[in-house]
Scaffold this active site. Structure first.
Site, short mmCIF file in Angstrom:
data_model
loop_
_atom_site.label_atom_id
_atom_site.label_comp_id
_atom_site.label_asym_id
_atom_site.label_seq_id
_atom_site.Cartn_x
_atom_site.Cartn_y
_atom_site.Cartn_z
N GLY A 67 93.03 -49.22 48.13
CA GLY A 67 94.16 -50.10 47.41
C GLY A 67 94.97 -51.09 48.24
O GLY A 67 94.40 -51.70 49.18
N ASN A 68 95.99 -51.70 47.87
CA ASN A 68 96.76 -52.85 48.45
C ASN A 68 95.76 -54.21 48.41
O ASN A 68 95.26 -54.56 49.55
CB ASN A 68 97.31 -52.65 49.63
N GLY B 113 89.53 -60.20 50.10
CA GLY B 113 88.23 -59.24 50.51
C GLY B 113 87.64 -58.30 49.65
O GLY B 113 86.63 -58.11 49.67
N HIS B 114 88.59 -57.22 49.14
CA HIS B 114 88.18 -56.30 48.29
C HIS B 114 87.68 -56.88 46.92
O HIS B 114 86.63 -56.33 46.61
CB HIS B 114 89.51 -55.37 47.75
N GLN C 278 91.66 -39.79 57.65
CA GLN C 278 91.14 -41.00 58.30
C GLN C 278 92.25 -41.56 59.20
O GLN C 278 92.07 -42.42 59.92
CB GLN C 278 90.37 -42.12 57.59
N GLY D 252 82.77 -54.36 53.00
CA GLY D 252 83.15 -55.62 53.84
C GLY D 252 82.58 -55.74 55.25
O GLY D 252 82.81 -54.54 55.91
N ASP E 152 84.78 -54.50 58.56
CA ASP E 152 84.83 -53.21 59.16
C ASP E 152 83.35 -52.91 59.19
O ASP E 152 82.65 -52.09 58.78
CB ASP E 152 85.40 -52.42 58.33
N SER F 146 93.13 -58.61 55.46
CA SER F 146 93.39 -57.09 55.52
C SER F 146 94.68 -56.49 55.00
O SER F 146 95.54 -57.35 55.16
CB SER F 146 93.28 -56.84 57.22
N ARG G 153 96.64 -54.56 56.24
CA ARG G 153 97.60 -54.52 57.42
C ARG G 153 98.24 -55.72 57.68
O ARG G 153 99.34 -55.95 58.36
CB ARG G 153 97.00 -53.82 58.37
#
Length: 283
Positions: free
Chosen positions: A29-30, A34-35, A59, A147, A150, A185, A187
């Site tokens: 989520g968020n 990119g997603h 994780q 992606g 990562d 990202s 974050r």
């Protein structure tokens, strides 16, 4: 767009769908572009596209940001609908871990999970492979999309898929970047204004290492050390800059066969940033 929390609802909805026509995008989520690039790639290749949203506790380390990870479900569902996603699976915690996450059987990919991000985040990739394994078994897709930001995660999951004989293909999608080069990202939203201005320098430093390799520099360890020192001077707390074989996730030297990729991770304030660049973008 069909939205469900329970696997039986998902299975009933997909009852007449050929699994080979399903493209799957697992997320926490968020969502950002990119997603959505993963969803768009899946839509280009598959008749049916399913995304999942689940913030996976196993994780995250004991002192990491599980509780601070942004939850933006209404906005996520809206952008997935707008992008054309067909199904969103939003499982609850008890749906995924009915006996609690501490007693779950775990899936581990050795060696690959112990280097780079795995070195300073022990257990992180076991949590990733466990949840992805569970989701792949629930969704039963013909393809899954990840992606390249990562890259280590993608490589580990692809190894798991091969080792455990999953009948699906895994695809990587190029990293989506902000205009200043910062890898998108979830974050990034936690960076302060001053940290956000500095954040693209991680990518710039990795690109500088690539330029030096292309120019003929052969002391990879010296290049790594120099990039670490530069990041520190620029205000980061560097964790690693490493030149690794992108398929084997092993340290590379100039005469080694394989495709080198430059990986970097650093803290900026309390936010952990990662990025990577291939030495040969179009091998």
């Amino acid at each position: 767009m069909f939205i469900c929390e329970r696997r039986f609802q998902l299975w009933e909805h997909l009852d007449s769908v050929n699994p080979k026509t399903i493209g799957f995008v697992p997320t926490m989520g968020n969502l950002h572009d990119g997603h959505l690039a993963l969803v768009r790639e899946a839509l280009d290749q598959c008749e049916h596209v399913i995304a999942s949203i689940f913030v996976n506790p196993i994780q995250f380390g004991a002192h990491e940001d599980f509780h601070e990870y942004p939850r933006t479900l209404p906005e996520d569902l809206a952008v997935l609908d707008e992008t054309g996603c067909h199904v969103v699976y939003v499982p609850t915690m008890d749906e995924i871990y009915p006996s609690g996450e501490l007693s779950i059987t775990k899936v581990s990919v050795p060696k690959m999970s112990e280097v780079l991000c795995g070195k300073d985040r022990p257990g992180h990739f076991d949590g990733v492979t466990t949840i992805v394994c569970k989701l792949l078994n629930i969704v039963q897709p013909g393809a899954a999309y990840f992606g390249e930001k990562d890259w280590q995660q993608f490589t580990i999951i692809s190894q798991m898929v091969m080792d455990l004989d999953f009948t699906l293909d895994t695809y990587s999608v190029p990293t989506q970047r902000e205009p200043d080069g910062l890898a998108m990202s979830s974050r990034n939203s936690r960076l302060s204004a001053s940290e956000r201005k500095l954040a693209p320098l991680l990518y710039k430093n990795l690109c500088d290492v690539r330029k030096q390799i292309v120019a003929g520099k052969t002391d990879f360890r010296a290049l790594e050390k120099g990039a670490m020192e530069k990041l520190k001077d620029e205000g980061f707390k560097p964790i690693y800059v490493s030149i690794y074989d992108e398929d084997e996730l092993t340290e590379m030297n100039p005469k080694d066969f394989g495709e080198p990729r430059i990986f970097g991770a650093a803290f900026l304030g309390n936010v952990r940033l990662i990025d990577n660049v291939p030495v040969n973008p179009n091998p």
